[in-house]
Design a protein around this motif. Structure first.
Motif, PDB file in Angstrom:
ATOM      1  N   ALA A 270       0.877  -1.224  -0.014  1.00 41.12           N
ATOM      2  CA  ALA A 270      -0.007   0.003   0.105  1.00 41.12           C
ATOM      3  C   ALA A 270       0.659   1.295  -0.006  1.00 41.12           C
ATOM      4  N   LYS A 271       2.300   1.128   0.264  1.00 40.42           N
ATOM      5  CA  LYS A 271       2.966   2.287   0.422  1.00 40.42           C
ATOM      6  C   LYS A 271       4.194   2.615  -0.452  1.00 40.42           C
ATOM      7  N   ALA A 272       4.605   1.190  -1.095  1.00 38.77           N
ATOM      8  CA  ALA A 272       5.717   1.435  -1.810  1.00 38.77           C
ATOM      9  C   ALA A 272       5.685   0.540  -3.016  1.00 38.77           C
ATOM     10  N   SER A 273       6.424   0.638  -3.990  1.00 41.34           N
ATOM     11  CA  SER A 273       6.730  -0.364  -5.121  1.00 41.34           C
ATOM     12  C   SER A 273       8.297  -0.658  -4.906  1.00 41.34           C
ATOM     13  N   VAL A 274       8.841  -1.777  -5.300  1.00 36.01           N
ATOM     14  CA  VAL A 274      10.187  -1.773  -5.482  1.00 36.01           C
ATOM     15  C   VAL A 274      10.884  -1.261  -6.673  1.00 36.01           C
ATOM     16  N   CYS A 343       3.337  15.104 -10.606  1.00 42.37           N
ATOM     17  CA  CYS A 343       3.045  14.012  -9.658  1.00 42.37           C
ATOM     18  C   CYS A 343       1.824  13.672  -8.756  1.00 42.37           C
ATOM     19  N   ASN A 344       1.156  14.946  -8.663  1.00 41.41           N
ATOM     20  CA  ASN A 344       0.065  14.809  -7.806  1.00 41.41           C
ATOM     21  C   ASN A 344      -1.106  13.957  -8.430  1.00 41.41           C
ATOM     22  N   ALA A 345      -1.146  13.643  -9.656  1.00 41.41           N
ATOM     23  CA  ALA A 345      -2.177  12.621 -10.278  1.00 41.41           C
ATOM     24  C   ALA A 345      -1.998  11.329  -9.831  1.00 41.41           C
ATOM     25  N   CYS A 346      -0.845  10.990  -9.428  1.00 41.68           N
ATOM     26  CA  CYS A 346      -0.791   9.666  -9.030  1.00 41.68           C
ATOM     27  C   CYS A 346      -0.302   9.502  -7.493  1.00 41.68           C
ATOM     28  N   HIS A 347       0.324  10.521  -7.046  1.00 41.58           N
ATOM     29  CA  HIS A 347       0.854  10.465  -5.606  1.00 41.58           C
ATOM     30  C   HIS A 347       0.137  11.066  -4.643  1.00 41.58           C
ATOM     31  N   VAL A 357      -0.645   0.439  -6.142  1.00 42.74           N
ATOM     32  CA  VAL A 357      -0.451   0.957  -7.589  1.00 42.74           C
ATOM     33  C   VAL A 357       0.667   2.063  -7.476  1.00 42.74           C
ATOM     34  N   PHE A 358       0.265   3.151  -6.888  1.00 46.20           N
ATOM     35  CA  PHE A 358       1.350   4.077  -6.885  1.00 46.20           C
ATOM     36  C   PHE A 358       2.027   4.073  -5.802  1.00 46.20           C
ATOM     37  N   PRO A 359       3.478   4.472  -5.494  1.00 49.82           N
ATOM     38  CA  PRO A 359       4.127   4.264  -4.199  1.00 49.82           C
ATOM     39  C   PRO A 359       3.886   5.392  -3.504  1.00 49.82           C
ATOM     40  N   GLN A 360       3.799   5.422  -2.011  1.00 46.87           N
ATOM     41  CA  GLN A 360       3.987   6.496  -1.030  1.00 46.87           C
ATOM     42  C   GLN A 360       5.268   7.132  -1.074  1.00 46.87           C
ATOM     43  N   LEU A 361       5.179   8.700  -1.132  1.00 46.16           N
ATOM     44  CA  LEU A 361       6.241   9.238  -1.164  1.00 46.16           C
ATOM     45  C   LEU A 361       6.719   9.886   0.387  1.00 46.16           C
ATOM     46  N   ASP A 362       5.610   9.741   1.172  1.00 46.27           N
ATOM     47  CA  ASP A 362       5.946  10.188   2.454  1.00 46.27           C
ATOM     48  C   ASP A 362       6.674   9.276   3.119  1.00 46.27           C
ATOM     49  N   GLY A 363       7.955   9.383   3.779  1.00 45.94           N
ATOM     50  CA  GLY A 363       8.588   8.693   4.711  1.00 45.94           C
ATOM     51  C   GLY A 363       9.248   7.472   3.627  1.00 45.94           C
ATOM     52  N   ALA A 364       9.217   7.670   2.556  1.00 46.42           N
ATOM     53  CA  ALA A 364       9.908   6.552   1.431  1.00 46.42           C
ATOM     54  C   ALA A 364      11.444   6.731   1.786  1.00 46.42           C
ATOM     55  N   THR A 365      12.060   5.791   1.975  1.00 44.83           N
ATOM     56  CA  THR A 365      13.498   5.583   1.969  1.00 44.83           C
ATOM     57  C   THR A 365      14.210   6.065   0.948  1.00 44.83           C
ATOM     58  N   VAL A 366      13.890   5.828  -0.306  1.00 46.11           N
ATOM     59  CA  VAL A 366      14.386   6.029  -1.608  1.00 46.11           C
ATOM     60  C   VAL A 366      14.425   7.623  -1.768  1.00 46.11           C
ATOM     61  N   VAL A 367      13.402   8.350  -1.207  1.00 44.75           N
ATOM     62  CA  VAL A 367      13.148   9.613  -1.199  1.00 44.75           C
ATOM     63  C   VAL A 367      13.919  10.268  -0.060  1.00 44.75           C
ATOM     64  N   TRP A 420       6.063  16.594   3.690  1.00 48.68           N
ATOM     65  CA  TRP A 420       5.427  15.777   4.483  1.00 48.68           C
ATOM     66  C   TRP A 420       6.140  15.398   5.683  1.00 48.68           C
ATOM     67  N   SER A 421       6.648  14.506   6.170  1.00 49.66           N
ATOM     68  CA  SER A 421       7.167  13.915   7.177  1.00 49.66           C
ATOM     69  C   SER A 421       8.681  13.933   6.928  1.00 49.66           C
ATOM     70  N   ASN A 422       9.105  13.851   5.592  1.00 43.19           N
ATOM     71  CA  ASN A 422      10.516  14.038   5.070  1.00 43.19           C
ATOM     72  C   ASN A 422      11.406  14.897   5.637  1.00 43.19           C
ATOM     73  N   ARG A 423      12.421  14.478   6.086  1.00 43.97           N
ATOM     74  CA  ARG A 423      13.656  15.500   6.354  1.00 43.97           C
ATOM     75  C   ARG A 423      15.110  15.206   6.073  1.00 43.97           C
ATOM     76  N   ALA A 424      15.215  15.578   4.814  1.00 40.96           N
ATOM     77  CA  ALA A 424      16.431  15.264   3.981  1.00 40.96           C
ATOM     78  C   ALA A 424      16.958  16.519   3.486  1.00 40.96           C
ATOM     79  N   PRO A 425      18.369  16.519   3.035  1.00 37.31           N
ATOM     80  CA  PRO A 425      18.909  17.588   2.654  1.00 37.31           C
ATOM     81  C   PRO A 425      18.469  18.087   1.389  1.00 37.31           C
ATOM     82  N   ALA A 426      18.483  19.164   0.910  1.00 34.76           N
ATOM     83  CA  ALA A 426      18.241  19.868  -0.425  1.00 34.76           C
ATOM     84  C   ALA A 426      19.066  19.256  -1.579  1.00 34.76           C
ATOM     85  N   VAL A 427      18.550  19.085  -2.884  1.00 33.41           N
ATOM     86  CA  VAL A 427      19.246  18.646  -3.837  1.00 33.41           C
ATOM     87  C   VAL A 427      19.858  19.675  -4.675  1.00 33.41           C
TER      88      VAL A 427
END
Length: 443
Positions: A270-274, A343-347, A357-367, A420-427
């Motif tokens: 429900a939250k992620a895809s590989v 991105c909003n249409a899917c996430h 179907v569409f992975p969760q971005l909030d809290g996703a480790t890949v993010v 969201w809940s993500n706290r990672a450095p800027a890109v």
């Protein structure tokens, strides 16, 4: 050869000889070498072969012992990059000349659980024998039976490694094995433990055949994993592999046991895809495991909870604030506008995606990885889930390399990593440029 160089050469030969002898002694004293002459005494039955085939799936043996381009299963030839050069996997089909067809059970056991080749040479730790040391005797026999009688023989010569001399000298690896790889006599699991409760069974699969720590545990300068079980604080705390973030698996507070099991079994939940390296793991290995074993692995991973429940509650509040701002669509940053447009249409504004179907971005480790390379790769090149028995449909995400420039990708990725809940450095734009340059076929 000059008269002056002869003493130097003799001294070097003496050092190598003494070092090799000491390595043999150390290996014998600190990491018992097993009995290479031991024969398989157990009768080979269809049930034993089925068990061996299942265990080979659990160990994902095919992934490393099959070349990518047209390789035959288990015939070897896959190049495995290492800091000292490329190591090529070996032929483990029962061909008598180029494979393991003439190996005794003892030679097989030593290679799998002790890192010792059939000729007595030390194996490179690209072979995860520190993890396989935990295998039970019964499971090791089942694997041997299946590789000898259940795998088609393929005549294919083994390819020598590209490691230059003197780094290619094998005997120093005996010291490495003695220091960093446990002897099976000290860690091999009992049948009672393996078939005990879910956590015990899960620990056996995660620590042993699954060798999850090989990718999910950081390594020291001497390339050993910083821990082989939960007693080590660094075990399964995540690292980086081939430019992809490898997430921490301890506790996984954002996922339930069922969600972990579903992800391993189908490549999505429900939250992620590989994505990335894990795609092949799911396709070749975990998707073929029983529901009971997947639940056991999930139970073990959840038992490693590092106590993040309070922080998780704070994250929920922060995620709600981002969702409300996106829904209002006022005073948005460039990254937020790009998210709504692309991105909003899917996430969705919640960053939760659509279940399965569409992975969760909030809290996703890949993010939220320390390095954003994997996230940038997905944004630029897209991704697709594997087709598995539990989830046969392939769900693709398009790449945005032609639609967004480097500055826009940097702004979008920065929002994803800090919304969201993500706290990672800027890109930075430079990080996007580097990842784009490494993607074949992208401008």
């Amino acid at each position: 050869m000059t008269t002056r160089s002869r003493p130097l050469l003799l001294s070097l030969c003496l050092v190598l000889l003494v070092g090799a002898l000491l390595a043999w002694l150390v290996a014998g004293l600190l990491n018992r070498s097993g009995d290479a002459a031991e024969q398989m005494s157990q009768a080979v039955t269809p049930e034993l072969l089925d068990k061996g085939a299942y265990l080979a799936r659990a160990g994902d043996c095919v992934a490393c012992h099959t070349a990518r381009e047209g390789g035959k299963p288990f015939a070897g030839g896959l190049g495995i990059a290492s800091p000292i050069g490329t190591i090529y996997s070996t032929n483990i089909t029962p061909d008598p000349d180029t494979g393991i067809g003439r190996w005794t059970y003892g030679q097989f056991e030593r290679a799998v659980r002790r890192g010792i080749g059939h000729d007595g040479a030390a194996l490179y730790p690209a072979m995860p024998f520190p993890s396989y040391a935990r295998l039970t005797d019964a499971d090791t026999r089942a694997l041997y039976a299946w590789f000898m009688q259940g795998v088609p023989a393929v005549r294919q010569e083994n390819r020598a490694s590209d490691i230059p001399w003197p780094l290619s000298i094998r005997w120093p690896l005996a010291y490495w094995r003695a220091l960093f790889s446990p002897a099976p006599e000290s860690v091999a699991s009992s049948e009672a433990a393996v078939n005990g409760d879910d956590i015990a069974r899960g620990a056996y699969l995660v620590q042993g055949l699954g060798h999850c720590g090989s990718c999910h545990t950081p390594r020291a300068l001497t390339l050993q994993e910083n821990g082989l079980d939960e007693r080590a604080a660094a075990y399964l705390t995540g690292t980086e592999l081939n430019g992809w973030n490898v997430p921490a698996l301890r506790g996984m507070p954002h996922w339930s046991e069922d969600e972990i099991a579903e992800y391993l079994g189908s490549g999505r939940n429900a939250k992620a895809s590989v994505a990335g390296e894990m795609t092949d793991v799911v396709a070749n290995s975990t998707s073929h495991l029983s529901d009971a074993d997947l639940q056991a692995m999930a139970a073990y991973l959840k038992s490693l909870d590092p106590g993040q429940a309070r922080a998780h509650r704070a994250d929920v509040e922060r995620a709600g604030a981002t969702a409300r701002k996106l829904a209002a669509a006022r005073d948005l940053s460039l990254g937020e506008r790009l998210y709504l447009d692309n991105c909003n249409a899917c996430h969705f504004v919640s960053g939760k995606g659509a279940e399965r179907v569409f992975p969760q971005l909030d809290g996703a480790t890949v993010v939220t990885a320390d390095k954003p390379d994997a996230l940038l790769h997905v944004i630029l090149a897209g991704a697709a889930t594997p087709s598995t028995e539990r989830a046969p449909s392939v769900l693709p995400m398009p790449g945005f390399a032609k639609r967004l420039n480097d500055a826009e990708v940097a702004q979008l990725a920065t929002f994803l990593r800090q919304g969201w809940s993500n706290r990672a450095p800027a890109v930075s734009v430079e990080q996007v440029e580097r990842v784009r340059a490494g993607i074949v076929g992208q401008p």
